[in-house]
Design a protein around this motif. Structure first.
Motif, short mmCIF file in Angstrom:
data_model
loop_
_atom_site.label_atom_id
_atom_site.label_comp_id
_atom_site.label_asym_id
_atom_site.label_seq_id
_atom_site.Cartn_x
_atom_site.Cartn_y
_atom_site.Cartn_z
N PHE A 31 0.83 -1.20 0.00
CA PHE A 31 0.00 0.00 0.00
C PHE A 31 0.87 1.25 0.00
N ALA A 32 1.93 1.22 0.79
CA ALA A 32 2.78 2.40 0.91
C ALA A 32 3.42 2.73 -0.43
N VAL A 33 3.79 1.68 -1.18
CA VAL A 33 4.39 1.91 -2.48
C VAL A 33 3.34 2.39 -3.48
N ALA A 34 2.18 1.73 -3.42
CA ALA A 34 1.16 1.99 -4.44
C ALA A 34 0.46 3.33 -4.24
N SER A 35 0.36 3.76 -2.99
CA SER A 35 -0.40 4.98 -2.75
C SER A 35 0.38 5.92 -1.85
N PRO A 36 0.78 7.06 -2.41
CA PRO A 36 1.52 8.03 -1.60
C PRO A 36 0.68 8.53 -0.43
N THR A 37 -0.63 8.61 -0.65
CA THR A 37 -1.50 9.09 0.42
C THR A 37 -1.46 8.14 1.62
N PHE A 38 -1.38 6.83 1.31
CA PHE A 38 -1.47 5.84 2.37
C PHE A 38 -0.43 6.06 3.45
N ARG A 39 0.80 6.40 2.99
CA ARG A 39 1.88 6.42 3.98
C ARG A 39 2.01 7.74 4.72
N THR A 40 1.10 8.70 4.47
CA THR A 40 1.17 9.93 5.24
C THR A 40 0.75 9.67 6.68
N PRO A 41 1.38 10.37 7.62
CA PRO A 41 1.01 10.17 9.03
C PRO A 41 -0.48 10.43 9.25
N GLY A 42 -0.99 11.41 8.53
CA GLY A 42 -2.40 11.74 8.69
C GLY A 42 -3.28 10.55 8.38
N ASN A 43 -2.95 9.84 7.30
CA ASN A 43 -3.76 8.69 6.92
C ASN A 43 -3.62 7.55 7.92
N LEU A 44 -2.39 7.36 8.41
CA LEU A 44 -2.19 6.26 9.37
C LEU A 44 -3.00 6.52 10.63
N LEU A 45 -3.03 7.78 11.05
CA LEU A 45 -3.84 8.13 12.21
C LEU A 45 -5.32 7.91 11.90
N HIS A 46 -5.67 8.26 10.67
CA HIS A 46 -7.05 8.08 10.23
C HIS A 46 -7.45 6.60 10.33
N ILE A 47 -6.56 5.71 9.90
CA ILE A 47 -6.85 4.27 10.01
C ILE A 47 -7.10 3.91 11.47
#
Lengths: 327, 344, 503
Positions: A31-47
């Motif tokens: 996911f981190a490779v495929a989607s730049p958005t995925f690996r943002t801290p904001g998104n990880l917190l969102h998860i």
């Protein structure tokens, strides 16, 4: 003396414990490779906040129940009843603390019914909690005229409620603090108290528990009460997040919780439910939902993917366990 | 010394005398009690509705009850076959949680196939193939991999539900085809084709499960794997067949549902818990206190009458789930209490 | 056609570290009734399960009518005409008598079952063979143990087997039914069927069998003609003399009364059981299955209730309604079914050991893991438990070491009355001796030990007194120093008439 016997032999079958963590890391990397958005801290917190918190709390309760050899299909009912009671009270103008407390009391009542059916009448946990699930649906439909949501209009004690769902402390969102508290409570109970040991023994070998004089009934009661209580917390958090009570919404937790607990068992040497494994399972599901969405898979394929993943993990672990039993 | 013992043995054998005969155990009649209580409850519900609900006893209404119950009945037959073959223990025994999602998937397959212009025959074949494949996957997971049925079918349920959504994009799909029109419209001998499907399947399964060697052996496999194995039965084969049969019944139910709804609509999976309940409840109608086809028919009709009667009496349908829940709890409570005081 | 219906040669089978069969042979001539006897743990049921294809053998050969089957599976063995009637009835509880009888060979009308003819045939066959009437429509779950046994035997006869194996067939039968069975067996032999007959009741074997093979410690020690061999010789062949010198018996002066049973009675199980177990004493209890001895132990530990009489602990009346209460009175039970009741196989050695004593290991409600680990390590050391470590799964330990963990559980709970139920079954000799030594240490420190065993050399070697139960009553009170194991066995098998009750 004790060292003279061979050290724990390396077994290929022990590899199975790495299946779930490996899947987690692999998917994370993909996911981190495929989607730049995925690996943002904001998104990880969102998860963590949106895809993890609520099912994690429910799954922690399920971890206790499954440890004791049971299963709780009424987790959604407990969550819903708590939300229904609390939201109704608040919409009638009662205070926040009272509403939440009575809401938890409502969830506990579900646990009381479960435990009574199981210990007093001797009904198997699956059937007892299934029956409660059905009755709970009726109760909610009757109370809400068939499933009309109850919305909290903004002037009600929503400030405190909002803080519960969206507030932060020390920069960490409040729901995560609640999960942390639940994790600590369940981990300590299960790992460090006589009660936890009893629960594990009852789950692993009910007859041994009886022959060792353990308080089997009392432990069973506590397990279902605690599960109901945790589900109640989860239901209240959900209500706080959406500022309403939506009937029958808690059932969404059920299958994720069961799935996470059993996927979690694969990381334990003894193939037993455990807090860390459950958390990994819940996070795996949450990350899949989020990651697949971000790389453009819709909700439909997400479900297929999760099913396949659970199937693969369970298949690997049961098949190797069967091999283990054969030798 | 040794000789002395030998002598004493002789004496002892000579005096080895009439022992008290153990009286034969009293025949356990509790199974009978539970069964009659259950049938009594069914009759009471029936009589109350017949008296209180206007129009309940009319032929049109009763065929309506059957028609409304057909999809549930077909799925519950499938569940009962799986439980009969896998054994009654809900966690370790047989259970198929994928039935509801499979229903949605099969209905979607049929609808999409018809809409793609494949024709009824091809669509039907595809539907049955889909149902049977899901059954095969379950069988492989349970028999081949040894996953607990509860978990294996849970995972398969997710996969089916996802595939259904992929096919339908989570929308209501309408389909029109000669077959669907025929099923919805034809009334040979005055009964709808759906009624005939219920009746025909019920009779066929009654015979297959309760009057053929195959059915008897299936019951034996579910009753005791060890005993079945020692009788030379191929246990895995029977288990696998039970899941595949359930899958085929789902496919049939899907076509019936497609005809009723003129297509497929999301949310079929919700029927699952009713199926579990109906099938488990069937146990109280049998002397053996195990699920059976006859018992499943009765409990399907029981629930059908309940829903229909409530409608006629203008009682909120929201009571139905609760009443079902209380019923099953009552039933299993009676069973577990009687079992506890019955056997050792 | 060979004369040998069945030949099992040099069979070896190990379970983990325990060698259950160590080169045992059994050769059955055609048309004979061949008895197979031996004490518990001698390997009788293992050899039968290997013959039936339920266990795979590690080494050895099996010939059935001179042929060596490709593989030994239940199906194949049955096709070769060997039928085994297992001790525990292998019948499906949910089927009717008729269905259970014909399962696998159902009577049919075309593709359908013929339920009425099956029912009639079933009733007729049971009446013909056993002279009892049994409704073909009754469920197996409704039958008594004896009736189930009858169905099981009838089922075997239906297949017209060439070799028929009976594993303790009379344990559940009354005398009349048993006699009827013996007639049937003799009739079958006269028709040319070969029979293997396993029993604990020596007089049955003597009356019935043409040849007897005696198993001991996983080997066949002798094959004799029971009608010309003195019973005493057979008995002494059964008993394990090799480990006689391994009993480290120390005589401890008897202390105060620890556990007293006064005229204890339970309908259908035991009657008028009275004895006192003293501190510093090892009291043996023995009897066959059905003698009531096991039920007495269960009552003492609160697992089942008694109808009459009372139990005293330390001389004071005690109500023991549950294992929890028994443990609170410092009783500990080592159950016979170790794998289901004694230890939880899937949790660690440490957790098993402290299961009954966690309350004493807590600080502020939490388990004090340092103290727990310390206690576990010292118990492992004290009992010489061979384990990879305190956190190893119990499953990975040998049977003897698992049994020591059960003892450790009660040591940890500071029990002072130990009740042991067949503690050394399926345990290798070295571990047995260690357990005996441990029991000796326990009584030396003032504990009291009540041990139920059917290993007579064991009773004789370690006990101060032995009580023999037969059909619900204590029939003999023996002092091992003045008795031989042969006498104990004779009393337990009913070969000795009961002495007067006052003994």
């Amino acid at each position: 003396m004790s060292a003279s016997i061979a050290a724990p032999r390396f077994r290929v079958t022990q590899l199975v414990r790495w299946v779930t963590p490996t899947a987690l890391i692999l998917l994370f990397v993909i996911f981190a490779v495929a989607s730049p958005t995925f690996r943002t801290p904001g998104n990880l917190l969102h998860i963590l906040v949106n895809n993890f918190t609520l099912p994690a709390i429910v799954a922690l309760g399920m971890t206790l129940v499954v440890s004791a050899g049971g299963i709780d299909l009424s987790v959604g009912t407990s969550a819903d009843i708590a939300a229904m009671v609390a939201v109704t009270l608040m919409s009638l103008g009662h205070g926040l603390a009272l509403s939440l407390a009575v809401g938890l009391g409502g969830a506990l009542m579900v646990g009381v019914v479960d435990a009574a059916l199981i210990t007093v009448l001797g009904i198997s946990p699956f059937l007892a909690t299934l029956g409660v699930l059905f009755v709970g649906e009726s109760v909610q439909q009757l109370a809400t005229n068939g499933g009309t949501p109850i919305y909290l209009v903004s002037n009600f004690p929503a400030a405190g409620l909002d803080a519960l769902a969206h507030g932060t402390a020390l920069g960490v969102p409040a729901p995560l603090w609640i999960v942390l508290a639940a994790v600590i409570v369940v981990q300590v109970l299960l790992g460090r108290t006589p009660f936890g040991r009893h629960v594990r023994a009852i789950g692993a070998a009910p007859q041994v528990a009886r022959y060792s004089g353990l308080p089997v009934r009392r432990a069973t009661w506590l397990v279902y009460l605690l599960s109901a209580l945790l589900c109640g917390v989860s239901g209240l958090l959900l209500a706080a997040t959406v500022k309403s009570y939506v009937p029958l919404s808690g059932n969404a937790f059920l299958l994720d919780a069961i799935g996470a607990v059993f996927v979690g068992t694969t990381i334990s040497r003894e193939a037993k439910p455990n807090v860390l494994g459950t958390l990994i399972g819940v996070f795996l599901f949450g990350m899949l939902h989020n990651g697949l969405l971000l790389i453009g898979w819709n909700f439909y394929w997400q479900q297929v993917a999760i099913g396949l993943l659970v199937f693969a993990v369970l298949g690997a672990s049961f098949a190797t366990r069967r091999l283990q039993a054969a030798d | 010394m040794d000789g002395a013992i030998d002598q004493r043995l002789g004496v002892a054998l000579a005096t080895e005398d009439a022992e008290a005969e153990v009286p034969p155990l009293k025949r356990n009649r509790r199974g009978g009690f539970v069964r009659f209580a259950a049938i009594g409850a069914l009759l009471i519900v029936f009589v109350v509705f017949a008296i209180a609900a206007p129009g309940f006893l009319t032929r049109g209404n009763l065929t309506n009850v059957v028609e409304q119950s057909t999809v549930l009945a077909l799925l519950a037959f499938g569940m009962s076959i799986v439980i009969i073959g896998g054994g009654g223990d809900v966690i370790r025994g047989g259970i198929d949680l994928s039935l509801g999602a499979n229903l949605g998937l099969c209905a979607a397959v049929f609808t999409v196939a018809v809409n793609a212009g494949l024709g009824d025959a091809t669509a039907t074949v595809l539907t049955f193939a889909a149902g049977a494949s899901v059954g095969l996957v379950n069988a492989f997971a349970v028999v081949g991999l040894g996953i607990l049925p509860l978990l294996a079918t849970l995972a398969v349920m997710n996969i089916c539900a996802g595939l259904e959504l992929v096919l339908t994009q989570n929308t209501v799909l309408t389909a029109n085809s000669p077959l669907l029109a025929y099923i919805a419209g034809a009334t040979p001998l005055g009964f709808s084709l759906t009624d005939w499907t219920f009746l025909g399947t019920a009779l066929l399964l009654l015979v297959v499960v309760h009057a053929t060697p195959w059915g008897l052996r299936l019951q034996a496999v579910g009753g005791s794997v060890q005993a079945a194995r020692s009788a030379g039965l191929r246990v895995p084969l029977y288990l696998a067949l039970s899941y595949v049969s359930a899958g085929l019944l789902v496919a049939l139910a899907a076509i019936v549902q497609a005809a009723r709804l003129s297509g497929s609509s999301p949310g079929s999976g919700d029927i699952l818990l009713s199926v579990v309940l109906t099938s488990l409840m069937s146990a109280v109608f049998s002397r053996r206190l195990l699920p059976s086809i006859g018992g499943t028919i009765l409990s399907v009709l029981f629930i059908g009458c309940l829903i229909n009667g409530f409608q006629l009496l203008n009682v909120s349908s929201y009571w139905v789930n609760g009443v079902q829940g209380v019923l099953i709890l009552l039933v299993v409570a009676v069973r577990s209490v009687s079992r506890r005081s019955g056997e050792v | 056609m060979t004369e040998e219906a069945l030949a099992l040669r040099d069979i070896v089978k190990s379970f983990g570290a325990t060698r259950a069969l160590d080169g045992a042979s059994l050769v059955v001539r055609r048309g004979t009734i061949h008895g197979l006897i031996g004490q518990n743990g001698a390997g009788k049921s293992t050899i039968i399960k290997i013959l039936g294809g339920l266990y795979q053998l590690d080494a050895g050969r099996i010939l059935i009518h001179g042929e060596e089957p490709r593989s030994v599976t239940p199906r194949l063995v049955e096709e070769l005409g060997v039928h085994i009637i297992h001790q525990e009835a292998l019948l499906v509880p949910g089927l009717t008598v008729a269905e259970a009888l014909f399962l696998g060979n159902e009577l049919r009308h075309g593709p359908l079952l013929a339920p009425f003819s099956m029912r009639r045939r079933a009733e007729a066959i049971v009446r013909e063979t056993f002279g009892v009437s049994l409704s073909g429509n009754m469920l197996i779950s409704e039958l008594s143990a004896a009736q189930r046994q009858i169905v099981q035997i009838t089922r075997a006869l239906l297949n017209k087997p060439r070799v028929l194996v009976f594993d303790e067939p009379t344990a559940a039968l009354v005398r009349r039914e048993a006699n009827r069975l013996f007639d049937i067996i003799r009739g079958l032999r006269d028709e040319g069927t070969s029979i293997v007959y396993i029993s604990h009741y020596l007089e049955e074997v003597r009356d019935l069998c043409d040849v007897v093979t005696i198993l001991r410690n996983g080997r066949d020690v002798a094959t004799v003609d029971p009608r010309t061999t003195p019973m005493a010789e057979i008995v002494s062949l059964m008993i394990n003399r090799d480990i006689h010198e391994m009993f480290p018996k120390q005589v401890i002066p008897c202390g105060k009364a620890a556990l007293t049973l006064q005229s204890l009675g339970k309908a259908g199980a035991y009657e008028d059981v009275t004895f006192t177990l003293h501190a510093g004493e090892i009291l043996g209890l023995t009897g066959l299955v059905g003698s009531g001895a096991k039920e007495v132990l269960q009552t003492a530990f609160g697992l089942t209730r008694h109808d009459r009489g009372q139990i005293l602990i330390g001389g004071k009346p005690a109500r023991i309604g549950s294992p929890g209460r028994a443990i609170a009175r410092r009783l500990g039970l080592v159950p016979e079914d170790r794998r289901h009741q004694g230890v939880a196989l899937d949790i660690s050695v440490r957790e098993n050991m402290t299961l009954a004593s966690l309350r004493g290991l807590t600080r502020f409600g939490l388990i004090d893991t340092r103290r727990e680990r310390g206690q576990v390590m010292s118990l492992i050391e004290r009992l010489g438990i061979k384990t990879p470590g305190p956190d190893a799964r119990l499953r990975d330990l040998s049977g003897g070491n698992q049994q020591k963990v059960v003892l450790a559980k009660w040591l940890s709970a500071k029990s002072d009355i130990y009740i042991l139920d067949e503690p050394t079954v399926a345990i290798d000799v070295a571990a047995k001796v260690e357990i005996y030594r441990l029991l000796g240490d326990l009584v030396a420190q003032g504990a009291a030990v009540l041990i139920l065993s059917s290993d007579l050399m064991e009773l004789q070697g370690i006990c101060d007194r032995v009580l023999v139960m037969y059909r619900g009553r204590i029939v003999r009170r023996l002092v091992p120093a003045e008795t031989t194991a042969d006498e104990i066995l004779a009393a337990a098998t009913g070969a000795l008439a009961p002495l007067d009750k006052a003994a």
